[in-house]
Design a protein around this motif. Structure first.
Motif, PDB file in Angstrom:
ATOM      1  N   LEU A  95       0.831  -1.203   0.000  1.00  0.00           N
ATOM      2  CA  LEU A  95       0.000   0.000   0.000  1.00  0.00           C
ATOM      3  C   LEU A  95       0.864   1.251   0.000  1.00  0.00           C
ATOM      4  CD1 LEU A  95      -2.534  -1.159   2.743  1.00  0.00           C
ATOM      5  CD2 LEU A  95      -2.977  -1.068   0.272  1.00  0.00           C
ATOM      6  N   HIS A  96       0.315   2.339  -0.510  1.00  0.00           N
ATOM      7  CA  HIS A  96       0.991   3.634  -0.434  1.00  0.00           C
ATOM      8  C   HIS A  96      -0.041   4.715  -0.129  1.00  0.00           C
ATOM      9  CE1 HIS A  96      -0.326   3.499  -4.700  1.00  0.00           C
ATOM     10  NE2 HIS A  96      -0.513   4.796  -4.537  1.00  0.00           N
ATOM     11  N   ASP A 114      -3.496   0.999  -5.782  1.00  0.00           N
ATOM     12  CA  ASP A 114      -3.945   1.363  -7.125  1.00  0.00           C
ATOM     13  C   ASP A 114      -3.297   2.692  -7.508  1.00  0.00           C
ATOM     14  OD1 ASP A 114      -5.296   2.181  -9.415  1.00  0.00           O
ATOM     15  OD2 ASP A 114      -7.257   1.526  -8.711  1.00  0.00           O
ATOM     16  N   GLY A 115      -2.231   2.625  -8.291  1.00  0.00           N
ATOM     17  CA  GLY A 115      -1.473   3.816  -8.637  1.00  0.00           C
ATOM     18  C   GLY A 115      -2.248   4.820  -9.463  1.00  0.00           C
ATOM     19  N   GLN A 116      -3.080   4.345 -10.382  1.00  0.00           N
ATOM     20  CA  GLN A 116      -3.867   5.257 -11.215  1.00  0.00           C
ATOM     21  C   GLN A 116      -4.893   6.014 -10.377  1.00  0.00           C
ATOM     22  OE1 GLN A 116      -5.458   2.759 -14.365  1.00  0.00           O
ATOM     23  NE2 GLN A 116      -3.713   3.222 -15.689  1.00  0.00           N
ATOM     24  N   TRP A 117      -5.505   5.313  -9.419  1.00  0.00           N
ATOM     25  CA  TRP A 117      -6.490   5.957  -8.540  1.00  0.00           C
ATOM     26  C   TRP A 117      -5.831   7.035  -7.690  1.00  0.00           C
ATOM     27  CZ3 TRP A 117      -7.449   5.967  -3.140  1.00  0.00           C
ATOM     28  CH2 TRP A 117      -8.737   6.366  -2.763  1.00  0.00           C
ATOM     29  N   SER A 118      -4.692   6.729  -7.111  1.00  0.00           N
ATOM     30  CA  SER A 118      -4.017   7.716  -6.259  1.00  0.00           C
ATOM     31  C   SER A 118      -3.547   8.913  -7.075  1.00  0.00           C
ATOM     32  CB  SER A 118      -2.840   7.078  -5.507  1.00  0.00           C
ATOM     33  OG  SER A 118      -1.857   6.599  -6.400  1.00  0.00           O
ATOM     34  N   HIS A 119      -3.209   8.683  -8.344  1.00  0.00           N
ATOM     35  CA  HIS A 119      -2.801   9.794  -9.198  1.00  0.00           C
ATOM     36  C   HIS A 119      -3.948  10.782  -9.398  1.00  0.00           C
ATOM     37  CE1 HIS A 119      -0.586  11.910 -12.326  1.00  0.00           C
ATOM     38  NE2 HIS A 119      -1.640  11.815 -13.112  1.00  0.00           N
ATOM     39  N   ARG A 120      -5.180  10.276  -9.475  1.00  0.00           N
ATOM     40  CA  ARG A 120      -6.343  11.160  -9.614  1.00  0.00           C
ATOM     41  C   ARG A 120      -6.488  12.089  -8.407  1.00  0.00           C
ATOM     42  NH1 ARG A 120     -10.030  10.163 -13.986  1.00  0.00           N
ATOM     43  NH2 ARG A 120     -11.158  11.856 -12.965  1.00  0.00           N
ATOM     44  N   ILE A 121      -6.007  11.641  -7.278  1.00  0.00           N
ATOM     45  CA  ILE A 121      -6.109  12.433  -6.051  1.00  0.00           C
ATOM     46  C   ILE A 121      -4.970  13.438  -5.943  1.00  0.00           C
ATOM     47  CG2 ILE A 121      -6.051  12.282  -3.519  1.00  0.00           C
ATOM     48  CD1 ILE A 121      -7.371   9.499  -3.854  1.00  0.00           C
ATOM     49  N   THR A 122      -3.781  13.032  -6.320  1.00  0.00           N
ATOM     50  CA  THR A 122      -2.603  13.865  -6.093  1.00  0.00           C
ATOM     51  C   THR A 122      -2.247  14.780  -7.268  1.00  0.00           C
ATOM     52  OG1 THR A 122      -1.180  12.047  -6.863  1.00  0.00           O
ATOM     53  CG2 THR A 122      -1.625  12.176  -4.504  1.00  0.00           C
ATOM     54  N   SER A 123      -2.694  14.452  -8.479  1.00  0.00           N
ATOM     55  CA  SER A 123      -2.327  15.260  -9.637  1.00  0.00           C
ATOM     56  C   SER A 123      -3.027  16.621  -9.601  1.00  0.00           C
ATOM     57  CB  SER A 123      -2.710  14.535 -10.924  1.00  0.00           C
ATOM     58  OG  SER A 123      -2.495  15.371 -12.042  1.00  0.00           O
ATOM     59  N   PRO A 124      -2.286  17.717  -9.736  1.00  0.00           N
ATOM     60  CA  PRO A 124      -2.901  19.059  -9.691  1.00  0.00           C
ATOM     61  C   PRO A 124      -3.960  19.270 -10.757  1.00  0.00           C
ATOM     62  CG  PRO A 124      -0.504  19.196  -9.534  1.00  0.00           C
ATOM     63  CD  PRO A 124      -0.827  17.774  -9.881  1.00  0.00           C
ATOM     64  N   LYS A 125      -3.875  18.577 -11.886  1.00  0.00           N
ATOM     65  CA  LYS A 125      -4.820  18.826 -12.975  1.00  0.00           C
ATOM     66  C   LYS A 125      -6.232  18.339 -12.653  1.00  0.00           C
ATOM     67  CE  LYS A 125      -4.008  14.664 -15.792  1.00  0.00           C
ATOM     68  NZ  LYS A 125      -3.546  14.175 -17.104  1.00  0.00           N
ATOM     69  N   HIS A 126      -6.357  17.510 -11.618  1.00  0.00           N
ATOM     70  CA  HIS A 126      -7.683  17.012 -11.254  1.00  0.00           C
ATOM     71  C   HIS A 126      -8.349  17.869 -10.168  1.00  0.00           C
ATOM     72  CE1 HIS A 126      -7.390  13.547 -13.813  1.00  0.00           C
ATOM     73  NE2 HIS A 126      -6.250  13.189 -13.270  1.00  0.00           N
ATOM     74  N   HIS A 127      -7.613  18.821  -9.609  1.00  0.00           N
ATOM     75  CA  HIS A 127      -8.173  19.818  -8.678  1.00  0.00           C
ATOM     76  C   HIS A 127      -8.914  19.179  -7.505  1.00  0.00           C
ATOM     77  CE1 HIS A 127      -7.202  22.578 -11.902  1.00  0.00           C
ATOM     78  NE2 HIS A 127      -7.989  21.912 -12.726  1.00  0.00           N
TER      79      HIS A 127
END
Length: 230
Positions: A95-96, A114-127
């Motif tokens: 887990l991360h 789930d790396g793609q899911w966490s990216h949705r949370i941390t990526s600035p472009k998703h606000h």
């Protein structure tokens, strides 16, 4: 993790049935019969049930944790206690944290493999919004509401922060809602206006509000997981 919990999870049975199987000597760990449900498994232990190997089938996992002070969000740190101390799950080391908190910051941490899911949370472009409860050492002035809304120049950075919503609760307490996650951002924002954060607590990420006690965790529901994908 506990052997009875491991069996219940991977065999799809109740904890009581798992313990009955143990007492009936149906389970071995590394070739040895184990009867105690409280037996603690290591990550590389080989478990068999009725002479058949139990090979964990790992689905993507999603948890919320109420992080206390004094723990780091890294899952592998030789010098500090990590948040995995609180997670009693198979292969927890996989887990991360989807957005870390400082060691002295408390509150909501989302854990996943789930790396793609966490990216949705941390990526600035998703606000993705994050709401913090902040205690500061100097009195807060109402003029700061407009200052935070306009963006703040952080030391060592070229671009202003994105507009943030500051809600002043009283002289020394505020709620802050931001939609990005720069390094130590909340502390640096208040430092930039001449104040110092005494304590910091993350209450919300997206639409997900922290609802477990400090040091506790739970699985996210299907709707909660999907709320970050819309």
């Amino acid at each position: 993790m506990r052997l009875d919990k491991f069996l219940a999870h991977h065999l799809g049975i109740s904890r009581s049935l798992a313990n009955k199987a143990l007492k009936a000597e149906m389970v071995t760990v590394n070739g040895q019969i184990i009867k105690a449900g409280a037996y603690q498994l290591a990550n590389d232990d080989k478990v068999t049930y009725r002479d058949n190997d139990i090979i964990p089938v790992m689905e993507k996992r999603y948890f919320m944790l109420h992080k206390p002070q004094g723990y780091v969000c890294s899952t592998d740190d030789p010098d500090h206690a990590t948040i995995l101390y609180f997670i009693d799950e198979p292969m927890a080391e996989k887990l991360h944290a989807a957005g870390r908190l400082d060691m002295d910051t408390t509150g909501l941490v989302l854990l996943t493999d789930d790396g793609q899911w966490s990216h949705r949370i941390t990526s600035p472009k998703h606000h993705c919004q994050k709401e913090y409860h902040v205690t500061v050492t100097a009195p807060l002035d109402e003029s700061l509401v407009a200052t935070f809304a306009a963006g703040i120049q952080l030391k060592g950075e070229k671009q202003l922060t994105k507009p943030a919503k500051l809600i002043i609760v009283d002289e020394y307490h505020a709620q802050l809602i931001i939609s990005e996650g720069r390094y130590h951002q909340v502390k640096r924002m208040f430092a930039a206006v001449g104040n110092h954060v005494q304590s910091l607590h993350r209450h919300r990420i997206g639409n997900l509000i922290l609802d477990v006690d400090e040091g506790e965790y739970r699985r996210l529901t299907e709707n909660e997981i999907k709320s970050f994908l819309s």
